[in-house]
Design a protein around this motif. Structure first.
Motif, PDB file in Angstrom:
ATOM      1  N   SER A 216       0.826  -1.215   0.000  1.00 32.28           N
ATOM      2  CA  SER A 216       0.000   0.000   0.000  1.00 32.28           C
ATOM      3  C   SER A 216       0.850   1.251   0.000  1.00 32.28           C
ATOM      4  N   SER A 217       2.022   1.185   0.627  1.00 27.49           N
ATOM      5  CA  SER A 217       2.899   2.348   0.641  1.00 27.49           C
ATOM      6  C   SER A 217       3.369   2.702  -0.775  1.00 27.49           C
ATOM      7  N   ASP A 218       3.471   1.688  -1.645  1.00 21.29           N
ATOM      8  CA  ASP A 218       3.829   1.958  -3.045  1.00 21.29           C
ATOM      9  C   ASP A 218       2.730   2.786  -3.716  1.00 21.29           C
ATOM     10  N   VAL A 219       1.476   2.449  -3.407  1.00 23.83           N
ATOM     11  CA  VAL A 219       0.337   3.181  -3.980  1.00 23.83           C
ATOM     12  C   VAL A 219       0.343   4.623  -3.482  1.00 23.83           C
ATOM     13  N   ALA A 220       0.623   4.800  -2.197  1.00 19.66           N
ATOM     14  CA  ALA A 220       0.672   6.144  -1.628  1.00 19.66           C
ATOM     15  C   ALA A 220       1.704   7.002  -2.362  1.00 19.66           C
ATOM     16  N   SER A 221       2.853   6.412  -2.655  1.00 17.35           N
ATOM     17  CA  SER A 221       3.901   7.148  -3.380  1.00 17.35           C
ATOM     18  C   SER A 221       3.447   7.509  -4.788  1.00 17.35           C
ATOM     19  N   LEU A 222       2.751   6.593  -5.454  1.00 17.07           N
ATOM     20  CA  LEU A 222       2.265   6.861  -6.806  1.00 17.07           C
ATOM     21  C   LEU A 222       1.249   8.004  -6.815  1.00 17.07           C
ATOM     22  N   PHE A 223       0.371   8.032  -5.804  1.00 17.14           N
ATOM     23  CA  PHE A 223      -0.587   9.140  -5.691  1.00 17.14           C
ATOM     24  C   PHE A 223       0.131  10.441  -5.363  1.00 17.14           C
ATOM     25  N   ALA A 224       1.062  10.380  -4.416  1.00 19.23           N
ATOM     26  CA  ALA A 224       1.777  11.588  -3.991  1.00 19.23           C
ATOM     27  C   ALA A 224       2.543  12.220  -5.145  1.00 19.23           C
ATOM     28  N   ASN A 225       3.085  11.383  -6.027  1.00 14.86           N
ATOM     29  CA  ASN A 225       3.874  11.872  -7.167  1.00 14.86           C
ATOM     30  C   ASN A 225       3.007  12.227  -8.373  1.00 14.86           C
ATOM     31  N   GLY A 226       1.697  12.032  -8.248  1.00 14.49           N
ATOM     32  CA  GLY A 226       0.793  12.352  -9.348  1.00 14.49           C
ATOM     33  C   GLY A 226       0.878  11.398 -10.512  1.00 14.49           C
ATOM     34  N   GLU A 227       1.408  10.186 -10.281  1.00 12.29           N
ATOM     35  CA  GLU A 227       1.581   9.229 -11.376  1.00 12.29           C
ATOM     36  C   GLU A 227       0.295   8.487 -11.711  1.00 12.29           C
ATOM     37  N   ILE A 228      -0.574   8.302 -10.727  1.00 15.97           N
ATOM     38  CA  ILE A 228      -1.836   7.601 -10.954  1.00 15.97           C
ATOM     39  C   ILE A 228      -2.996   8.421 -10.395  1.00 15.97           C
ATOM     40  N   ALA A 229      -4.198   8.061 -10.833  1.00 17.26           N
ATOM     41  CA  ALA A 229      -5.406   8.716 -10.323  1.00 17.26           C
ATOM     42  C   ALA A 229      -6.335   7.714  -9.649  1.00 17.26           C
ATOM     43  N   VAL A 230      -6.079   6.419  -9.898  1.00 18.35           N
ATOM     44  CA  VAL A 230      -6.980   5.365  -9.413  1.00 18.35           C
ATOM     45  C   VAL A 230      -6.161   4.162  -8.959  1.00 18.35           C
ATOM     46  N   ALA A 231      -6.614   3.508  -7.891  1.00 17.19           N
ATOM     47  CA  ALA A 231      -5.983   2.253  -7.469  1.00 17.19           C
ATOM     48  C   ALA A 231      -7.029   1.347  -6.841  1.00 17.19           C
ATOM     49  N   ILE A 232      -6.799   0.061  -6.975  1.00 21.03           N
ATOM     50  CA  ILE A 232      -7.639  -0.942  -6.318  1.00 21.03           C
ATOM     51  C   ILE A 232      -6.871  -1.401  -5.089  1.00 21.03           C
ATOM     52  N   VAL A 233      -7.431  -1.158  -3.902  1.00 17.77           N
ATOM     53  CA  VAL A 233      -6.686  -1.403  -2.667  1.00 17.77           C
ATOM     54  C   VAL A 233      -7.567  -2.026  -1.587  1.00 17.77           C
ATOM     55  N   GLY A 234      -6.894  -2.654  -0.622  1.00 15.01           N
ATOM     56  CA  GLY A 234      -7.583  -3.086   0.574  1.00 15.01           C
ATOM     57  C   GLY A 234      -7.859  -1.888   1.460  1.00 15.01           C
ATOM     58  N   ASP A 235      -8.964  -1.926   2.209  1.00 18.11           N
ATOM     59  CA  ASP A 235      -9.335  -0.757   3.012  1.00 18.11           C
ATOM     60  C   ASP A 235      -8.298  -0.412   4.075  1.00 18.11           C
ATOM     61  N   PHE A 236      -7.460  -1.394   4.460  1.00 16.17           N
ATOM     62  CA  PHE A 236      -6.425  -1.109   5.455  1.00 16.17           C
ATOM     63  C   PHE A 236      -5.394  -0.107   4.948  1.00 16.17           C
ATOM     64  N   GLY A 237      -5.306   0.065   3.630  1.00 17.49           N
ATOM     65  CA  GLY A 237      -4.343   0.988   3.050  1.00 17.49           C
ATOM     66  C   GLY A 237      -4.867   2.399   2.857  1.00 17.49           C
ATOM     67  N   VAL A 238      -6.160   2.610   3.130  1.00 18.04           N
ATOM     68  CA  VAL A 238      -6.765   3.918   2.876  1.00 18.04           C
ATOM     69  C   VAL A 238      -6.108   5.051   3.669  1.00 18.04           C
ATOM     70  N   PRO A 239      -5.845   4.901   4.975  1.00 16.89           N
ATOM     71  CA  PRO A 239      -5.262   6.028   5.723  1.00 16.89           C
ATOM     72  C   PRO A 239      -3.943   6.534   5.153  1.00 16.89           C
ATOM     73  N   VAL A 240      -3.018   5.614   4.828  1.00 16.20           N
ATOM     74  CA  VAL A 240      -1.708   6.048   4.339  1.00 16.20           C
ATOM     75  C   VAL A 240      -1.824   6.687   2.954  1.00 16.20           C
ATOM     76  N   ILE A 241      -2.757   6.195   2.121  1.00 17.37           N
ATOM     77  CA  ILE A 241      -2.943   6.780   0.793  1.00 17.37           C
ATOM     78  C   ILE A 241      -3.617   8.145   0.904  1.00 17.37           C
ATOM     79  N   SER A 242      -4.581   8.269   1.809  1.00 19.04           N
ATOM     80  CA  SER A 242      -5.275   9.550   1.998  1.00 19.04           C
ATOM     81  C   SER A 242      -4.329  10.637   2.484  1.00 19.04           C
TER      82      SER A 242
END
Length: 349
Positions: A216-242
């Motif tokens: 999930s931390s990889d997804v957070a980095s992708l969002f933070a860097n503006g590389e992606i707009a959408v991800a399919i994730v487990g709900d446990f990863g929502v806080p770190v991505i948000s």
């Protein structure tokens, strides 16, 4: 002569006291409990779980971190492993039970067994270990960057999302569930064709997928860097991505979701069984489950835990839990070897 005797007596007394002190130090020195777990939200885990457990049981917790598949494979292939307890997804738990990697853990070992939700009790009774949280898969996205509203799984195939999506790798907790979803989205039960429809749907989705991820931390980095707009994730990863993208919104489609219990098991070769059982019971008690619900976005399995509406948000509880499907890993696991190979050839070519 008397002086010699007195001197010898003093030496013997000092030796005896030193030996007693050394023995007392050994007895009071903290034992070590090695916990194999995910590396997600470690700071919160230390403050809410490990440090309080260490103080209560005079133990030193040592972590062995990594994704579930990596840690499962490591335990399986190392006959001299020093891991005492291991936390895995249901998929890897099923593999571990089949491979005989775990020590028996029964209802009688668990002080809060009677208070657990039915699904958790069922897994314990089946010999699969002790579930400590229920999570599920959903869609997290930034509406502005996606350029559209996403309400359903089918929306992922919209051409407007070309190169904007990240999906879980096949070996992650929700990798198999994502494939099952692909099949369901096309109206086919994956068990009927062993995932053939799922892979055709994945091939059609590929232009929209920028990258697969392992954590999930990889997804957070992708969002933070503006590389992606959408991800399919487990709900446990929502806080770190948000935290990485405050504009990200988490959606669980009305058609339903796919659930997973995270499960604790005691390693077969542990030399600290009593302490390992104490750790399992500590994770399952209502006080710990409330703390982890607040700090880690973990849905409790102890029925005595009551969550406020705010705290229940983005967790597999209530209506979301009622709409969640459980993936049948007795069907999935025999297919995984072929699925992993096919997934990697498709997504990495």
């Amino acid at each position: 002569m008397k002086k010699r005797i007195a001197l010898v007596s003093v030496v013997l007394l000092m030796f005896s006291m030193g030996a007693m002190f050394a023995a007392g130090s050994t007895e009071s020195a903290p034992k070590q409990l090695i916990v194999s777990t995910w590396g997600l939200s470690e700071d919160a885990l230390w403050s809410e779980v490990y440090e309080p457990f260490e103080k209560q049981y005079n133990v030193k917790v040592v972590l062995d971190t990594g994704n579930a598949q990596e840690r499962y494979t490591k335990l399986k292939n190392d006959p001299n492993s020093t891991v005492d307890v291991i936390e895995l997804s249901q998929k890897n738990t099923a593999d571990g039970v089949a491979d005989g990697l775990f020590a028996p853990l029964k209802a009688g070992d668990l002080t809060d067994y009677a208070k657990l939700i039915p699904g958790a009790k069922a897994l314990i009774d089946s010999g699969s270990g002790a579930p400590y949280t229920l999570n599920s898969i959903g869609i997290i996205y930034n509406p502005k960057k996606a350029g559209m509203t996403i309400n359903s799984w089918e929306d992922l195939w919209n051409p407007a999302l070309k190169g904007k999506i990240s999906i879980p790798d096949i070996t992650t907790t929700f990798g198999p569930a994502f494939l099952v979803m692909c099949s369901d989205a096309k109206g086919v039960d994956f068990a009927s064709d062993k995932g053939e429809t799922a892979f055709k749907a994945l091939e059609a989705l590929k232009p929209n997928v920028l990258r697969t991820y392992a954590k999930s931390s990889d997804v957070a980095s992708l969002f933070a860097n503006g590389e992606i707009a959408v991800a399919i994730v487990g709900d446990f990863g929502v806080p770190v991505i948000s935290k990485a993208d405050p504009d990200a919104v988490f959606v669980v489609p009305a058609s339903g979701t796919y659930a997973n219990f995270n499960v604790i098991n005691i390693a077969k070769n542990t030399k600290n069984r009593d302490l390992a059982v104490a750790y399992v019971n500590y994770r399952l008690n209502a006080e710990t489950e409330l703390r982890t619900a607040k700090a880690l976005n973990e849905a409790p399995v102890n029925s005595l835990v009551t969550l406020t509406p705010e705290l229940a948000a983005n967790k597999t509880v209530g209506d979301v839990a009622a709409r969640a499907k459980m993936v049948d890993f007795t069907v999935v696991n025999p297919l995984m070897g072929a699925w992993v190979d096919r997934f990697n050839r498709l997504m990495n070519k």
